[in-house]
Design an enzyme around this catalytic site. Sequence first.
Site, short mmCIF file in Angstrom:
data_model
loop_
_atom_site.label_atom_id
_atom_site.label_comp_id
_atom_site.label_asym_id
_atom_site.label_seq_id
_atom_site.Cartn_x
_atom_site.Cartn_y
_atom_site.Cartn_z
N HIS A 27 30.28 110.84 89.81
CA HIS A 27 30.55 109.52 90.38
C HIS A 27 31.95 109.47 90.97
O HIS A 27 32.73 110.39 90.80
CB HIS A 27 30.41 108.44 89.30
CG HIS A 27 29.08 108.49 88.64
ND1 HIS A 27 27.98 107.86 89.16
CD2 HIS A 27 28.64 109.13 87.53
CE1 HIS A 27 26.93 108.10 88.38
NE2 HIS A 27 27.30 108.87 87.39
N ASP A 41 22.16 115.43 85.99
CA ASP A 41 22.48 114.95 84.64
C ASP A 41 21.89 113.59 84.29
O ASP A 41 21.43 113.39 83.17
CB ASP A 41 23.99 115.00 84.37
CG ASP A 41 24.83 114.55 85.53
OD1 ASP A 41 24.28 113.86 86.42
OD2 ASP A 41 26.03 114.85 85.57
N TYR A 80 26.16 105.82 99.52
CA TYR A 80 27.20 106.86 99.53
C TYR A 80 26.63 108.26 99.68
O TYR A 80 27.25 109.13 100.26
CB TYR A 80 28.13 106.73 98.31
CG TYR A 80 27.53 106.94 96.94
CD1 TYR A 80 27.01 108.17 96.55
CD2 TYR A 80 27.52 105.91 96.00
CE1 TYR A 80 26.48 108.36 95.28
CE2 TYR A 80 26.99 106.09 94.73
CZ TYR A 80 26.47 107.32 94.38
OH TYR A 80 25.94 107.51 93.13
P1 MGD Z 1 32.45 111.11 86.29
O1 MGD Z 1 32.81 109.90 85.55
O2 MGD Z 1 31.45 111.02 87.34
O3 MGD Z 1 32.09 112.11 85.15
O4 MGD Z 1 30.31 112.99 83.90
P2 MGD Z 1 31.26 113.45 85.09
O5 MGD Z 1 30.50 113.75 86.28
O6 MGD Z 1 32.19 114.49 84.57
O7 MGD Z 1 33.75 111.82 86.83
C1 MGD Z 1 34.39 111.25 87.87
C2 MGD Z 1 35.82 111.76 87.92
O8 MGD Z 1 36.28 111.50 89.22
C3 MGD Z 1 36.73 111.00 86.97
O9 MGD Z 1 37.69 111.87 86.43
C4 MGD Z 1 37.40 109.98 87.87
O10 MGD Z 1 38.68 109.59 87.46
C5 MGD Z 1 37.48 110.76 89.17
N1 MGD Z 1 37.55 109.87 90.31
C6 MGD Z 1 36.90 108.70 90.46
N2 MGD Z 1 37.22 108.12 91.62
C7 MGD Z 1 38.10 108.93 92.22
C8 MGD Z 1 38.79 108.85 93.44
O11 MGD Z 1 38.70 107.89 94.21
N3 MGD Z 1 39.60 109.90 93.74
C9 MGD Z 1 39.76 110.97 92.91
N4 MGD Z 1 40.55 111.95 93.30
N5 MGD Z 1 39.13 111.05 91.74
C10 MGD Z 1 38.31 110.05 91.40
C11 MGD Z 1 29.30 112.05 84.05
C12 MGD Z 1 28.07 112.68 83.46
O12 MGD Z 1 28.21 112.72 82.03
C13 MGD Z 1 26.80 112.04 83.78
S1 MGD Z 1 26.58 111.36 85.35
C14 MGD Z 1 25.77 112.08 82.91
S2 MGD Z 1 24.28 111.34 83.31
C15 MGD Z 1 25.84 112.76 81.62
N6 MGD Z 1 25.52 111.85 80.55
C16 MGD Z 1 25.85 112.20 79.27
C17 MGD Z 1 25.22 111.62 78.14
O13 MGD Z 1 24.30 110.79 78.25
N7 MGD Z 1 25.65 111.98 76.89
C18 MGD Z 1 26.63 112.90 76.74
N8 MGD Z 1 27.01 113.23 75.52
N9 MGD Z 1 27.24 113.46 77.79
C19 MGD Z 1 26.88 113.13 79.04
N10 MGD Z 1 27.53 113.67 80.09
C20 MGD Z 1 27.18 113.46 81.45
#
Ligand code: MGD
Length: 962
Positions: free
Chosen positions: A232, A262, A493
């Site tokens: 995201h 994921d 997006y």
């Molecule tokens: P995000 O929150 O999407 O997390 O996990 P990730 O994909 O690792 O990471 C977005 C990163 O981008 C963040 O660090 C944010 O600060 C950065 N960011 C956001 N906006 C901007 C910006 O404008 N500029 C810059 N430079 N950086 C930015 C998510 C993932 O987690 C997902 S989608 C799922 S479905 C999973 N679910 C899940 C679960 O159900 N249980 C457990 N235990 N773990 C899980 N992990 C997974």
Amino acid sequence: MVAQLKLMDGSVARWIEFRDGRILSGAGLHPKPDVALAFKSKAVALKMLSPKQDFLFNIDAVKNFKTVMTGPDALLSWLTGTISMSQTIGCKYGEDQGDGVTRYTNNTNGGPVHVYVKNDKILRMTPIEFGAEDAPTWAIEARDRAFQPPRKTSLAPYGLASKSLVYSKERLLYPMKRVDFAPNGARNPQNRGVSGYERISWDEALDIVAAEIKRLKRECGPGAIAVSHGSHHSWGNVGYYLSALFRFFNLVGFTRVMHNPDSWEGWYWGATHHWGHTMRLGIGETFGQVEDALKNCELMVFWSSDPETTAGVYAAFDGTVRRLWAKDLGIKFVHIDPYWNHTAALLGGKWIAPRPTTDPALAQAICHVWIEEGLYDKEFVKTRTTGFDEWAAYIMGREDGTPKTPEWAEKETGVPARDIRALAREWGRSKTYLGAGGAGNGVGGACRSATGAQWARMMVILMAMQGLGRPGVNFGNMQIGAPLDFNFWFPGYADGGISGDLQWTGDAPNTYQRIPHVLTMNPCKQMIPRQFLPEAIINGEVVGYPTDPMSIRNQFIPFTYPLPGHSRIQMLYKYGGASIGTMTESNRWIRMYQSENLPFVVSQSIWLEGETKFADVILPACTNFERWDIGEWAGCGGYGYMFPSQLNHRVVVMQHPCIKPLGESRSDFEIFRDLATRLGLGVAFTEGSSELDWCKRIFEGSDVSKYISWKKFLRKGYYVVPAEQEALRAPTSYRWYYEGRKKDVPEPFPLPGDYSGQWLEGMQPQSGKIEFIPESLKAFEDPERPALNRYIPSWEGGTAAEPAGKHPIQLVSPHIRYSFHTFGDGKDSTINDIAEHRRLIDGHYYLVCRLSVADARERGVRDGDLIRLFNDRAEVICAAEVSSRLRQGVAHAYQASAVYAPLGQPGRSPDRGGCVNLLTPSRSQSAKATSMAPNSCLIQIERWTGALKPAVAGAAATASAA
Ligand code: MGD
């Protein structure tokens, strides 16, 4: 500088000199121009230089060398940018509120906002209340009542916390370099996460990064640079990673860190084989369910479905009012979840709490009752499905000698057989909606466990037995399927924004012809599965299975790292810092960062948190409140096609730069532009357009521009898309299939080549029907995913048979309620003050972990005590919430801590940040499906009695320079 404009044959020429803020100009050729713009003909020159830009024309002229630019890229970037400013300079945006306050608009990941600003300071943010001039709201008449939602947007807690995130003390305000990292000397990767940082200038930071990119491309060849982003991003179509980041790195060439699906996991790897929907990664249609449910539904089963927590996806609380209507109408609710979740708490109903990961057994027992008692739609099964006899033989025990009775399931799930039988009967006799996952037609925590694919497969099987598409029988939980206008086009997006990316976004099919721009292609085919990025770096080899939505069987084609003739990774460009909180067994990431095999790490991040503290160079990005962007609420495009159907109104928002970027932070677009310029790619990256110009290009290409002028949109900041006329509302999902007609819902999937009969006739699987025993899985050898969806107990935890062992507690870590993954968590956010999220104990905010009263009593744990969650993988310290909302043997802590705070050596000491994913297994659900299974996790819990101060100063790694 002097810019020469001329025709290529030299017959017409004019130079312009920019000097000390003054412009001089003269006819003819200048003796020493710094840059030159040459045009093939007068017609080309006039068209390209006239104020009203025709981008289709411009792109053709550039691509076919009808215009050529020469000179240093930095000057050309500046010149094209300056010319383009003539389009937007002096534009007015935002609305004056008097007393020096201006009201702007912006988007969060959980709803649009009005932002009140005075003297460049954000005062407050609120949801948007619509006015009389905004489009009218839809109404539904059902059961002699009329239902109409409120005329405003709603806002998720993490959206409400935005102001505190903008002004967080963890904001990165200056570029920084790790103190013991010398680009041309010792790099000391072993100290990542330990040594601190020093402030450097933007020029120094960008020079280091650009020099490394050039060196690696020259010395190592393709593939040496890996790019890893989150799932995201801050909202918008320009700044999003699928937009600016993809554009930049396609121009550079990079190794893709390939995401596993994921959010969808079990749906993609499992359900898709039964009913297709690959373009939605295995989740179902999104049309008309709200009206159909209000009119016809009698029972709604929420299975691993907590939309009051997850907001479906991005939709804040817009679905809440609709669920309350359902309650008012007397529709009965059942909630199947190991946790008495927030949706259950709001709506009430029957709670069924299986042991985590045993849900497929529960579903099979429901099938058993239906078959035994004839409570299924025999005509639908006969005419619209294949393989039922084989399925029934398995369920009734004729195939393996074990009938899947409620009594059998009770042993696995811990749910009393009488409850299973009662549920099966009530379900089979009622018109029932199945709200599977938070969206109602997919996602959900149960799809992210060892049995995730089995569970999602069972959800489709259950609905196939009940006659999917019959009035009152469908997927949904009132979250999807509002009666909006789905013919109105505004890009999501994942439609690629400004990326021009051909393969990994919807740019080519959806965006390009509406918003002409230059397409971009990554010349490097090498990929690494994100789930195994650490293994790729540390061991140097890895195999993955792709997330490829084009067709059902593409997921069977493995990819290997390294690719023949390609370089192993030498540089990781990390965008954001979430992985330690979000990736499974996430100590792996720390081992990766401290490995000699990874010579260079860049982090482009907004906050100093999580893994950002493991980078060598940090480039500070600003938030979306400090830059231009444009986006539709919940408009994702791509796999989330028509996600706005979760909302009560479609709302397109101009995302104003409400304040100037804090410190020296810059927008991601500007960071990429400045890097691109150092690589000679500045103009190729921007096409001469600023972020605001790109917003305008997107606005003009979209349907919004037909209804509101740019000037007005810029000022007011949002446009509410009128609801669809009643007579033209999209048909209810799957009614076409139930009634044996061609597909008539407005989604262009599957691809024409994926129909086995006539186009639009039948479902995507080979037979054109819903397949109980999928042909695709018959054709692929995967012992963990047999074609017959047998119940195979989780490989970690979950069964009654399993001995208690040293880690007897099953930890579930679903999507977080108050923050959005790591967004909104930590970093001094106001969310920290919600006691259900984190608790302030001795000056530190500990993540809350819920455990049952019985488990707490056994361990002498009281509410608010610090507890240690541990297994052989890691130790995490949390604050205990003693809760009756869980069965014994289950603990519940939300995933996605933004804070990683080891008490000693990173990766080798207890974490008090709350990264529960340090504990979860890294194993894929199946070895032949690159996926995650964090909800199959065994731990032990005890009271924490150890020291609480970080032992290593650098563990906090605060940016002292900042
Ligand atoms: P995000 O929150 O999407 O997390 O996990 P990730 O994909 O690792 O990471 C977005 C990163 O981008 C963040 O660090 C944010 O600060 C950065 N960011 C956001 N906006 C901007 C910006 O404008 N500029 C810059 N430079 N950086 C930015 C998510 C993932 O987690 C997902 S989608 C799922 S479905 C999973 N679910 C899940 C679960 O159900 N249980 C457990 N235990 N773990 C899980 N992990 C997974």
